[in-house]
Write a protein that holds these residues in place. Sequence first.
Motif, PDB file in Angstrom:
ATOM      1  N   LYS A   1       0.350  -0.060   7.304  1.00 44.38           N
ATOM      2  CA  LYS A   1       0.455  -1.230   7.870  1.00 44.38           C
ATOM      3  C   LYS A   1      -0.435  -1.368   8.483  1.00 44.38           C
ATOM      4  O   LYS A   1      -0.005  -3.120   8.935  1.00 44.38           O
ATOM      5  CB  LYS A   1       1.959  -1.387   7.600  1.00 44.38           C
ATOM      6  CG  LYS A   1       3.207  -1.262   6.540  1.00 44.38           C
ATOM      7  CD  LYS A   1       4.798  -1.620   6.721  1.00 44.38           C
ATOM      8  CE  LYS A   1       5.107  -1.118   8.220  1.00 44.38           C
ATOM      9  NZ  LYS A   1       6.549  -1.304   8.335  1.00 44.38           N
TER      10      LYS A   1
ATOM     11  N   PHE B   1       7.266  -3.309   4.407  1.00 43.08           N
ATOM     12  CA  PHE B   1       5.744  -4.207   4.707  1.00 43.08           C
ATOM     13  C   PHE B   1       6.254  -5.380   5.181  1.00 43.08           C
ATOM     14  O   PHE B   1       5.784  -6.485   5.959  1.00 43.08           O
ATOM     15  CB  PHE B   1       5.171  -3.771   3.523  1.00 43.08           C
ATOM     16  CG  PHE B   1       3.778  -4.559   3.278  1.00 43.08           C
ATOM     17  CD1 PHE B   1       2.583  -3.462   3.476  1.00 43.08           C
ATOM     18  CD2 PHE B   1       3.323  -5.887   3.801  1.00 43.08           C
ATOM     19  CE1 PHE B   1       1.761  -4.300   4.000  1.00 43.08           C
ATOM     20  CE2 PHE B   1       1.836  -6.392   4.083  1.00 43.08           C
ATOM     21  CZ  PHE B   1       0.983  -5.458   4.485  1.00 43.08           C
TER      22      PHE B   1
ATOM     23  N   LEU C   1       4.630  -0.440  -0.384  1.00 38.31           N
ATOM     24  CA  LEU C   1       3.388  -1.409   0.364  1.00 38.31           C
ATOM     25  C   LEU C   1       2.148  -1.662  -0.162  1.00 38.31           C
ATOM     26  O   LEU C   1       1.815  -3.393   0.021  1.00 38.31           O
ATOM     27  CB  LEU C   1       2.567  -0.198   1.590  1.00 38.31           C
ATOM     28  CG  LEU C   1       3.771   0.816   2.026  1.00 38.31           C
ATOM     29  CD1 LEU C   1       2.867   1.788   2.966  1.00 38.31           C
ATOM     30  CD2 LEU C   1       3.975  -0.118   3.267  1.00 38.31           C
TER      31      LEU C   1
ATOM     32  N   HIS D   1      10.018  -4.428   7.754  1.00 32.51           N
ATOM     33  CA  HIS D   1       9.774  -3.266   8.936  1.00 32.51           C
ATOM     34  C   HIS D   1      11.370  -2.696   8.343  1.00 32.51           C
ATOM     35  O   HIS D   1      12.017  -1.939   9.511  1.00 32.51           O
ATOM     36  CB  HIS D   1       9.986  -3.415  10.102  1.00 32.51           C
ATOM     37  CG  HIS D   1       7.988  -4.065  10.446  1.00 32.51           C
ATOM     38  ND1 HIS D   1       7.450  -3.606   9.961  1.00 32.51           N
ATOM     39  CD2 HIS D   1       7.695  -4.883  11.381  1.00 32.51           C
ATOM     40  CE1 HIS D   1       6.015  -4.142  10.727  1.00 32.51           C
ATOM     41  NE2 HIS D   1       6.526  -5.241  11.232  1.00 32.51           N
TER      42      HIS D   1
ATOM     43  N   ALA E   1       2.036  -5.754   0.332  1.00 32.66           N
ATOM     44  CA  ALA E   1       1.141  -6.386   0.845  1.00 32.66           C
ATOM     45  C   ALA E   1       0.741  -7.968  -0.432  1.00 32.66           C
ATOM     46  O   ALA E   1       0.257  -8.987   0.225  1.00 32.66           O
ATOM     47  CB  ALA E   1      -0.564  -5.288   0.339  1.00 32.66           C
TER      48      ALA E   1
ATOM     49  N   TYR F   1      -2.678  -5.287   7.833  1.00 29.91           N
ATOM     50  CA  TYR F   1      -1.975  -6.655   8.467  1.00 29.91           C
ATOM     51  C   TYR F   1      -3.775  -7.086   9.214  1.00 29.91           C
ATOM     52  O   TYR F   1      -3.416  -8.029   9.444  1.00 29.91           O
ATOM     53  CB  TYR F   1      -0.893  -6.202   9.552  1.00 29.91           C
ATOM     54  CG  TYR F   1       0.475  -6.334   9.176  1.00 29.91           C
ATOM     55  CD1 TYR F   1       0.679  -6.452   7.825  1.00 29.91           C
ATOM     56  CD2 TYR F   1       1.292  -5.033   9.699  1.00 29.91           C
ATOM     57  CE1 TYR F   1       2.033  -6.133   7.391  1.00 29.91           C
ATOM     58  CE2 TYR F   1       2.982  -5.238   9.344  1.00 29.91           C
ATOM     59  CZ  TYR F   1       2.864  -5.259   7.804  1.00 29.91           C
ATOM     60  OH  TYR F   1       3.964  -5.669   7.897  1.00 29.91           O
TER      61      TYR F   1
ATOM     62  N   ASN G   1       4.211   3.438   9.492  1.00 35.49           N
ATOM     63  CA  ASN G   1       3.081   1.612  10.151  1.00 35.49           C
ATOM     64  C   ASN G   1       1.989   2.329  10.059  1.00 35.49           C
ATOM     65  O   ASN G   1       1.045   1.349  10.311  1.00 35.49           O
ATOM     66  CB  ASN G   1       4.153   2.577  11.060  1.00 35.49           C
ATOM     67  CG  ASN G   1       5.472   2.036  11.278  1.00 35.49           C
ATOM     68  OD1 ASN G   1       5.969   1.100  10.053  1.00 35.49           O
ATOM     69  ND2 ASN G   1       6.386   2.508  11.292  1.00 35.49           N
TER      70      ASN G   1
END
Length: 237
Positions: A168, A130, A70, A133, A74, A172, A165
């Motif tokens: 994330k 990430f 993740l 999906h 990012a 986001y 999720n």
Amino acid sequence: MITGISKSGFGGGLGVMSVPLMSLYITPQLAVAILMPVLLAMDLIIVWSYRHHWNRAIVAMLLPGAAVGLALGAMSFQWMSADVIRCAVGMLALFFVAQFIWGECSKHSKRPSGKATVLTLGALSGFASFVAHAGGPPVKGILLRQGMEKTVFVGTNTMFFFAMNATKTVAYSSMGHFTRDSMTVSLLLVPMLLIGITLGTVLHKFIAQSVFTRFVYGFLFLAGIKLLWDSSLAIWA
């Protein structure tokens, strides 16, 4: 709609199509932002159903690698251009097709995966999750090797991806990917999701999962090739 069909009728996992298909027309960053609220809402419903049927030890085993992935995802979103991310999504799409073909040609072993394998595939799952999906395929083999009962398998898979999720969604949001326009499109997609869930329930009775899965992975292959071709031309130009 494919995600809804997959979740309700064929055990999930075919949502890998969503971002590659959307990335043919919009940036991958916008695609994942649009889909995130829809996926999180689905997770909340499914988590409640399986809250008593999941393996905490296996989720804890997968999370460290997923956290690394993740973080890498990012950083990729923050610094890479849309075409580079589109290229990465295309390569992931082809990797998942190859992994599916390999799984079709060989029998799954019940032998537990080693720590290095778990860390690597967990990281790949986090990264793919990430940027597209699409974190399911990398960890599918690990979960299958645990020999879990079907309900526990689904519950464990659900809890793991709910944790990812939720993480994330925060990432986001902090990176500014959620906008009024993206949230509006997310709401517009809800009816198609509901149609997909209804279709999945019906199609489950008439179409073999193997046939549906091969059909979707065939389209995933074509989408991956298209993404690689378009992004490569843009990058080299």
